[in-house]
Design a protein around this motif. Structure first.
Motif: not given
Length: 237
Positions: A59, A61, A65, A99, A104, A119-122, A126, A128
């Motif tokens: 992660n 970010t 999480l 997550v 997720a 991992l990224r926000r979308e 989330h 990957f």
């Protein structure tokens, strides 16, 4: 004793599984008698079946999480400790990543592989991005540093000795990694993107056979370096 070994490699090296090594990813010092006992315990310990793979989530970010991989332990990952431990999964079969206690993604990996999934926000969930960690068999007499460029805006990241700027791993593209075997000595390291460098971080006390992950996060003009030992979940029959 020189810092660098003569053997350096990137994640794109020849793909050779090394499960015995991976199953005992850990940090710690062992005396000769303890090392012998450890070798015997590893010899008779339960091992993953052929075709097993090793997967973890990172992660990058700024938020922490709660992540669970393939039904393993739920782990809080974020700025201070970006990565979960490696979960052991059946290669070629789907597994679930959760997550925050919610599903997720359902992922699958090829057999006999190591992988880090970033991992990224979308949208409202989330997604990957996979980084292949599979490489040649590590040098048991050295410690391994694996450097990850998790900054999309940095075309070529570098891990370097601070403050001299001597490269340890160079030209790492976004969402990829490079590795180097080193003698276990004291050093200060920084992550750099062009002329921008992170604050220096001291290497922990490394021993031969140790594996240390170094993650570059932040931005291209303000990179951040975080170090974390690589560990593997216990194999569950």
């Amino acid at each position: 004793m020189p810092f660098f070994s003569k053997r350096a490699r990137h994640a794109g090296a020849a793909l050779l599984p090394h499960f015995v090594v991976a199953a005992v990813f850990s940090f710690g010092t062992a005396m000769p008698g303890q090392a012998q006992e450890g070798a015997l315990s590893q010899l008779y310990a339960a091992r993953p079946p052929a075709g097993s793979s090793f997967v973890r989530v990172v992660n990058p970010t700024a938020e922490t999480l709660l992540v669970q991989v393939a039904g393993g332990p739920a782990q809080r990952i974020g700025p201070q400790a970006p990565a979960t431990s490696y979960a052991i999964v059946a290669g070629g079969k789907p597994f679930v990543v959760q997550v925050g206690g919610k599903k997720a993604a359902t992922l699958d990996v090829k057999p006999d592989s190591f992988g880090t999934w970033v991992l990224r926000r979308e949208g409202g969930g989330h997604a990957f991005t996979a980084i292949d960690d599979t490489g040649d068999v590590p040098d048991a007499l050295k410690a391994e540093l694996r450097f990850y460029n998790l900054v999309p805006g940095c075309a070529k990241a570098q891990l370097q000795i601070a403050p001299a700027g001597t490269p340890v791993v160079r030209d790492v593209a976004p969402m990829s990694a490079g590795a180097r075997s080193v003698n276990p000595v004291q050093a200060q390291l920084a992550a750099a993107c062009g002329i921008a460098a992170s604050a220096a971080q001291a290497l922990p006390a490394l021993q031969a056979g140790d594996h240390l992950s170094l993650f570059m996060t932040g931005s291209a003009d303000k990179p951040v370096l975080t170090m974390q030992p690589a560990r593997t979940d216990a194999f569950r029959r």
